[in-house]
Design a protein around this motif. Sequence first.
Motif, PDB file in Angstrom:
ATOM      1  N   ILE A   2       0.844  -1.200   0.000  1.00 55.91           N
ATOM      2  CA  ILE A   2       0.000   0.000   0.000  1.00 55.91           C
ATOM      3  C   ILE A   2       0.878   1.248   0.000  1.00 55.91           C
ATOM      4  N   TRP A   3       1.892   1.260   0.854  1.00 59.57           N
ATOM      5  CA  TRP A   3       2.781   2.426   0.935  1.00 59.57           C
ATOM      6  C   TRP A   3       3.636   2.547  -0.322  1.00 59.57           C
ATOM      7  N   GLU A   4       4.026   1.425  -0.885  1.00 55.89           N
ATOM      8  CA  GLU A   4       4.743   1.442  -2.158  1.00 55.89           C
ATOM      9  C   GLU A   4       3.859   2.088  -3.234  1.00 55.89           C
ATOM     10  N   GLY A   5       2.587   1.771  -3.222  1.00 60.89           N
ATOM     11  CA  GLY A   5       1.668   2.351  -4.183  1.00 60.89           C
ATOM     12  C   GLY A   5       1.496   3.850  -4.011  1.00 60.89           C
ATOM     13  N   TYR A   6       1.437   4.304  -2.767  1.00 58.09           N
ATOM     14  CA  TYR A   6       1.324   5.743  -2.519  1.00 58.09           C
ATOM     15  C   TYR A   6       2.518   6.494  -3.115  1.00 58.09           C
ATOM     16  N   LEU A   7       3.712   5.965  -2.874  1.00 57.75           N
ATOM     17  CA  LEU A   7       4.913   6.628  -3.369  1.00 57.75           C
ATOM     18  C   LEU A   7       5.011   6.560  -4.886  1.00 57.75           C
ATOM     19  N   SER A  34      11.915  -5.463  -3.599  1.00 54.12           N
ATOM     20  CA  SER A  34      10.486  -5.766  -3.484  1.00 54.12           C
ATOM     21  C   SER A  34       9.574  -4.547  -3.502  1.00 54.12           C
ATOM     22  N   ALA A  35      10.099  -3.392  -3.130  1.00 56.92           N
ATOM     23  CA  ALA A  35       9.298  -2.160  -3.093  1.00 56.92           C
ATOM     24  C   ALA A  35      10.236  -0.988  -3.382  1.00 56.92           C
ATOM     25  N   PRO A  36      10.657  -0.822  -4.640  1.00 58.14           N
ATOM     26  CA  PRO A  36      11.721   0.127  -4.977  1.00 58.14           C
ATOM     27  C   PRO A  36      11.418   1.575  -4.639  1.00 58.14           C
ATOM     28  N   ASN A  37      10.166   1.977  -4.732  1.00 56.55           N
ATOM     29  CA  ASN A  37       9.837   3.358  -4.368  1.00 56.55           C
ATOM     30  C   ASN A  37      10.002   3.581  -2.865  1.00 56.55           C
ATOM     31  N   LEU A  38       9.602   2.585  -2.088  1.00 57.11           N
ATOM     32  CA  LEU A  38       9.779   2.668  -0.637  1.00 57.11           C
ATOM     33  C   LEU A  38      11.260   2.583  -0.277  1.00 57.11           C
ATOM     34  N   GLY A  39      12.016   1.792  -1.051  1.00 59.85           N
ATOM     35  CA  GLY A  39      13.453   1.713  -0.831  1.00 59.85           C
ATOM     36  C   GLY A  39      14.136   3.045  -1.076  1.00 59.85           C
ATOM     37  N   LYS A  40      13.723   3.735  -2.126  1.00 56.71           N
ATOM     38  CA  LYS A  40      14.282   5.059  -2.419  1.00 56.71           C
ATOM     39  C   LYS A  40      13.898   6.055  -1.332  1.00 56.71           C
ATOM     40  N   TYR A  41      12.660   5.961  -0.884  1.00 53.40           N
ATOM     41  CA  TYR A  41      12.184   6.806   0.210  1.00 53.40           C
ATOM     42  C   TYR A  41      13.033   6.598   1.464  1.00 53.40           C
ATOM     43  N   TYR A  42      13.278   5.340   1.800  1.00 52.58           N
ATOM     44  CA  TYR A  42      14.079   5.018   2.980  1.00 52.58           C
ATOM     45  C   TYR A  42      15.460   5.676   2.908  1.00 52.58           C
TER      46      TYR A  42
END
Length: 226
Positions: A145-150, A188-196
């Motif tokens: 879900i958070w990956e989708g938001y980003l 597994s969640a590249p947008n969340l990885g970039k955010y991190y």
Amino acid sequence: MASEIFLYWGSGSGPCWRVMLALEEKGLSGYGNKLISFDKTEHKSEEILKLNPRGQVPTFKHGNIVINESMAAIVYLEDTFKGQGTELIPSEPTKKALVLQRTMESNNLAEKTGKLLYYFFRNKDNIDEAVVSPLKADLKDEVLIWEGYLKELGGDSFIAGKDFTLADCCLFPAVAMLVRQGVDLDKSAPNLGKYYKTVKDRPSAQASWPPHFKESPNQDRFKDVM
């Protein structure tokens, strides 16, 4: 002003980290603080129980004001120190609404991460996959879900837009715990990885980074969540 603030906190505690991020972002890095040991049950000490009858951290003081809920503390900090540091809650209604939505919503990721981690801590070498599997599935769904938001926000975005906000103070500790426990976000969640990586590099995150994260390697408890 920072000299009037005191925080009792625990290393790696998401609620504590929220408050510490907000303090740093508001330019209050000189605040007084005491790191407590969960292993020694110092959160149940008389010193803290006098301020927080639940015996929990964070326990936050500003002069004679005591706030023991992390969400309340960070909203208080933004409201009280509105004119300094990072603006954590925008005044424009549409942006403000999204920040408040994502701030409160972040508890879902924190809760699902915490449930799985708590099970591992309590059971250690006696892991029942019948119990663990649905917890992992719930956590995976939440991460996506958070990956989708980003992904929807696109580009170099924080969780509620182009600016770092209160929502990031709340979300980042839970994301950092995923990495700490072995989730490969880049895969597994590249947008969340970039955010991190983006938030991790902020001075506020570096200044408040949990000591035991620095002193020991990441774990692999969540390596197969995603």
